[in-house]
Scaffold this active site. Structure first.
Site, PDB file in Angstrom:
ATOM      1  N   ASP A   9      23.452  57.555  52.242  1.00  0.00           N
ATOM      2  CA  ASP A   9      24.557  57.243  53.143  1.00  0.00           C
ATOM      3  C   ASP A   9      25.895  57.838  52.695  1.00  0.00           C
ATOM      4  O   ASP A   9      26.031  58.329  51.565  1.00  0.00           O
ATOM      5  CB  ASP A   9      24.689  55.720  53.315  1.00  0.00           C
ATOM      6  CG  ASP A   9      24.436  54.943  52.015  1.00  0.00           C
ATOM      7  OD1 ASP A   9      24.580  55.539  50.926  1.00  0.00           O
ATOM      8  OD2 ASP A   9      24.099  53.757  52.097  1.00  0.00           O
ATOM      9  N   HIS A  59      20.743  44.736  53.508  1.00  0.00           N
ATOM     10  CA  HIS A  59      20.655  46.120  53.975  1.00  0.00           C
ATOM     11  C   HIS A  59      20.051  47.055  52.933  1.00  0.00           C
ATOM     12  O   HIS A  59      20.195  46.852  51.732  1.00  0.00           O
ATOM     13  CB  HIS A  59      22.019  46.648  54.471  1.00  0.00           C
ATOM     14  CG  HIS A  59      23.060  46.859  53.405  1.00  0.00           C
ATOM     15  ND1 HIS A  59      24.405  46.667  53.635  1.00  0.00           N
ATOM     16  CD2 HIS A  59      22.970  47.257  52.101  1.00  0.00           C
ATOM     17  CE1 HIS A  59      25.075  46.946  52.529  1.00  0.00           C
ATOM     18  NE2 HIS A  59      24.230  47.312  51.584  1.00  0.00           N
ATOM     19  N   GLU A  94      22.282  47.790  58.522  1.00  0.00           N
ATOM     20  CA  GLU A  94      22.705  46.401  58.575  1.00  0.00           C
ATOM     21  C   GLU A  94      21.699  45.577  59.385  1.00  0.00           C
ATOM     22  O   GLU A  94      20.835  46.150  60.065  1.00  0.00           O
ATOM     23  CB  GLU A  94      24.113  46.327  59.190  1.00  0.00           C
ATOM     24  CG  GLU A  94      25.176  47.089  58.398  1.00  0.00           C
ATOM     25  CD  GLU A  94      25.516  46.465  57.032  1.00  0.00           C
ATOM     26  OE1 GLU A  94      24.642  45.815  56.423  1.00  0.00           O
ATOM     27  OE2 GLU A  94      26.658  46.632  56.574  1.00  0.00           O
TER      28      GLU A  94
END
Ligand code: F6R
Length: 261
Positions: A67, A138, A143
């Site tokens: 991410d 998560h 999420e």
């Protein structure tokens, strides 16, 4: 799923690093999926040491991070590119051009997500994915209520994640509220997963992800669907697990773990 409980967080990080190094030694051109966060810092410190002492060679390894914050570039100290460079890539013999993260400054977010998924595919998929878990369950920044089939996309972070991570920002309110993240489906496509969970405050969410029902409310529980997962915990993080005795028994009695004991 295999669950390994280590005496303390230092030993858990060491074991995680050793498993990654062994995978690289067996396959020098490994495609390695990486995570950021406080849990991973001792793992990267250990890998740096192993690389410096000649125990693992990163020359042929390609990496793909889970991410990146939307709007943060490589020079921003809170970007995950900056975290990876300073904790690992600048300290080992990896080719910088072989290290990949979503581009936080991309002009077209949808195209960037598409590019990242295509890149992973084109380079042969992820062989080994390292995961942590957030306080809200998560993995990556998937999420609660993220689809188990999801691909790379931009997610709005939960207030809980915002609370967990804004402490690193100055001022805290400057933390972006959205981030690129590999999807749960992207993560499940990797050939092997190692999840590392340490600390008392993760005990509850660890039990939910490992032993709780499969639910997108705890996206970490999606690892139950994968055929090759090892979860490594320290004693603190393992304190709510119901099957602890069995995990310890399996670790001691499965010959494949002998070299890690
Ligand atoms: C970050 C990531 C996150 C973290 C999680 C735990 O790349 O993948 O899912 O693993 O938020 O973070 P720490 O280790 O800081 O508790």
């Amino acid at each position: 799923m295999e669950v390994i409980i280590c005496e303390n967080s230092k030993k858990a990080a060491k074991l995680t690093a050793k498993m990654i190094a062994n995978a690289i030694n067996e396959m020098p051109n490994l495609n390695l999926g990486l995570a950021t966060g406080a849990t991973m810092e001792p793992v990267y410190a250990e890998l740096v040491q192993m690389n410096c002492s000649g125990k693992v060679d990163f020359a042929g390894v390609r990496t793909f991070n889970l991410d990146e914050y939307v709007g943060l570039g490589p020079n921003n100290k809170n970007s995950y590119r900056y975290y990876m460079d300073s904790n690992l890539f600048d300290k080992i013999n990896i080719l910088k051009s072989s290290t990949h993260l979503p581009d936080g400054l991309a002009l077209d977010e949808n195209k960037e997500c598409e590019r990242y998924d295509q890149l992973i595919k084109k380079l042969g998929g992820i062989d080994l994915q390292l995961l942590g878990i957030g306080n809200d369950g998560h993995i990556g920044f998937n999420e609660p209520m993220s689809s188990f089939a999801s691909k790379t996309r931009v997610k709005v972070l939960t207030p809980e994640t915002y609370k967990q991570n804004s402490i690193y920002f100055n001022p805290p309110e400057s933390m972006p509220k959205r981030a690129y993240t590999m999807g749960v489906g992207t993560i499940l496509n990797s050939k092997q997963i190692i999840m590392l969970i340490t600390g008392k405050k993760k005990a509850n969410i660890a039990a939910q992800a490992i032993e709780g029902p499969l639910t997108s409310m705890v996206t970490g529980s999606a690892i139950q669907l994968h055929q090759n997962v090892t979860v490594i915990l320290d004693e603190d993080a393992s304190s709510n697990l119901k099957m602890k005795d069995y995990y310890n028994f399996a670790f001691k009695n499965n010959p494949k773990w002998a070299k890690y004991q």
